[in-house]
Design an enzyme around this catalytic site. Structure first.
Site, PDB file in Angstrom:
ATOM      1  N   GLN A  93      -8.234   4.500   0.518  1.00 40.04           N
ATOM      2  CA  GLN A  93      -8.736   4.176  -0.813  1.00 40.04           C
ATOM      3  C   GLN A  93      -9.488   2.849  -0.724  1.00 40.04           C
ATOM      4  OE1 GLN A  93      -6.259   2.558  -4.119  1.00 40.04           O
ATOM      5  NE2 GLN A  93      -6.630   4.539  -5.077  1.00 40.04           N
ATOM      6  N   ALA A 146       2.883  11.203  -5.912  1.00 39.00           N
ATOM      7  CA  ALA A 146       3.286   9.958  -5.246  1.00 39.00           C
ATOM      8  C   ALA A 146       4.753   9.642  -5.471  1.00 39.00           C
ATOM      9  CB  ALA A 146       2.411   8.799  -5.722  1.00 39.00           C
ATOM     10  N   ARG A 147       5.157   9.430  -6.735  1.00 39.81           N
ATOM     11  CA  ARG A 147       6.522   8.946  -6.979  1.00 39.81           C
ATOM     12  C   ARG A 147       7.595   9.871  -6.421  1.00 39.81           C
ATOM     13  NH1 ARG A 147       6.418   8.054 -13.287  1.00 39.81           N
ATOM     14  NH2 ARG A 147       4.884   9.707 -13.057  1.00 39.81           N
ATOM     15  N   TYR A 153     -10.168  -1.713 -12.510  1.00 38.86           N
ATOM     16  CA  TYR A 153     -10.655  -2.474 -11.367  1.00 38.86           C
ATOM     17  C   TYR A 153     -12.161  -2.711 -11.590  1.00 38.86           C
ATOM     18  CZ  TYR A 153      -6.325  -2.032  -8.604  1.00 38.86           C
ATOM     19  OH  TYR A 153      -5.039  -2.149  -8.143  1.00 38.86           O
TER      20      TYR A 153
END
Length: 392
Positions: free
Chosen positions: A105, A350-351, A175
């Site tokens: 990423q 993910a989690r 971001y």
């Protein structure tokens, strides 16, 4: 004349992603790992991604590789430079040895960066104040914008040298690129502010710089906010248009659809419990006291449900031909099958994998397997030390 609909793909079948073929359609999404002391890859980081590769995902995503020193969220975050290449190569070799692909990423943290930690001022569309660093955030100049776009392309070339199979351009969570997209954050009156076409120049420019730098040598994904989750922020109608522009430009091979603002509403992406006290405990005073007192206004709880971003993502599926990655609440086989049936080419999670790195292998063996993740989100504050499930 009759038409025959294409059969729904099996999530465990191989799938094409640009020039890449993945062994299945399941991607370990980027979760900042907190394992890069000195802004370099550690043995712990390599083992973290090796475990996910061995656990069955088609591709694991390293988060987060800044394209410039001031683009780090803090000083120990990896930024793409020659000194980082040996460690990155060891990481991709370990992932490949387990049969999975590796993605990096890449992006610039913009106003989410901690300028005090980095020793370089953070950048944003418009000047503001950072409660994290207690410093002013500087308004990016046109030269900064050009430099950062070019840096995305250079980072992608370094990713190829390091053995990565894909890069994921970070266009979300407020971001740098995402902050320009947000009318709440972007107050500029030049060619990078005002209209959506102007606000989208940074995101589109970064993606084009990557494509021009690497061509078809590597798969290119972009992580795009569907909405920021804040009043006056980037919203679905504008995001759909940016997605259409990205598709038209041919700069990316797939979009991973996300939501939320690391600046203003981080829990909007995660859903589930809001670990306010755990976040506060990671900081010193007076920030700790402030988070304990008013943190629930910023770290808000949202009810968890499976595939919680699906309703928004459906609108993108209906409007685009571009391959899409469904993120958010993917923990079981039935949800993966639903995503495939609705036309999404990939799913990302993910989690649940923090709790059980081998979950994918077990789901493939037994489709009734249930994730043990309870969505307490207490893993989130561990990004400041070493990301892990606090229950496992």
């Amino acid at each position: 004349m009759t038409t025959t609909e294409a059969p729904t793909p099996d999530v465990f079948e191989p799938a094409r992603l640009g020039p890449l073929t993945l062994r299945n359609r399941i991607i370990k999404s980027a979760t900042f790992e907190g394992m890069t002391k000195g802004a370099l890859v550690s043995d712990d980081l390599i083992e973290f991604h090796r475990r996910h590769a061995a656990g069955g995902v088609g591709m694991t995503t390293m988060a987060y590789c800044a394209v410039a020193p001031e683009g780090r969220t803090e000083r120990d975050q990896v930024w793409m430079r020659p000194e980082a290449l040996p460690g990155l190569r060891r990481l991709t070799d370990a992932v490949h040895a387990e049969g999975a692909a590796a993605s990096a990423q890449i992006g610039h943290a913009g106003p989410v960066a901690n300028g005090k930690s980095n020793g370089v001022p953070a950048l944003a569309p418009s000047a503001s104040f950072s409660p994290m660093s207690m410093q002013r955030i500087r308004s990016a100049t046109a030269a900064d914008i050009d430099r950062i776009a070019t840096a995305h392309g250079e980072a992608a070339k370094l990713a190829i040298e390091a053995g990565f199979d894909a890069v994921e351009i970070h266009l979300g969570h407020n971001y740098f690129a995402s902050s320009f997209l947000s009318p709440k954050i972007n107050k500029r009156r030049d060619g990078f502010g005002g209209s959506l076409a102007n606000r989208a120049k940074v995101a589109l420019g970064a993606a084009r710089a990557v494509r021009d730098a690497v061509g078809d040598r590597i798969a290119i994904l972009a992580k795009l906010n569907m909405d920021d989750g804040v009043p006056g922020g980037f919203w679905l109608d504008e995001s759909l248009q940016v997605a259409r522009w990205l598709e038209r430009d041919g700069s990316v091979d797939a979009l991973e659809l996300t939501a939320g603002s690391s600046l203003l509403n981080p829990m909007y992406l995660f859903r589930g419990d809001a670990p306010v006290r755990e976040f506060a405990a990671t900081f010193g005073q007076p920030l700790r006291l402030g988070i304990n007192l008013v943190g629930d206004r910023f770290i808000r709880a949202y009810p968890y449900q499976e595939a919680f971003l699906l309703d928004s993502a459906r609108q993108f599926r209906a409007a685009l031909d571009l391959p899409l990655v469904l993120l958010g609440g993917i923990t079981q086989r039935s949800t993966m099958d639903l995503a495939m049936a609705e036309g999404f080419e990939f799913v990302a999670m993910a989690r649940a994998l923090l709790r059980e790195p081998d979950l994918i292998n077990r789901i493939q063996k037994d489709s009734a397997t249930k994730s043990l993740c309870i969505h307490c989100n207490k893993c989130m504050p561990t990004i400041f030390s070493r990301t892990h499930c606090v229950i496992a």
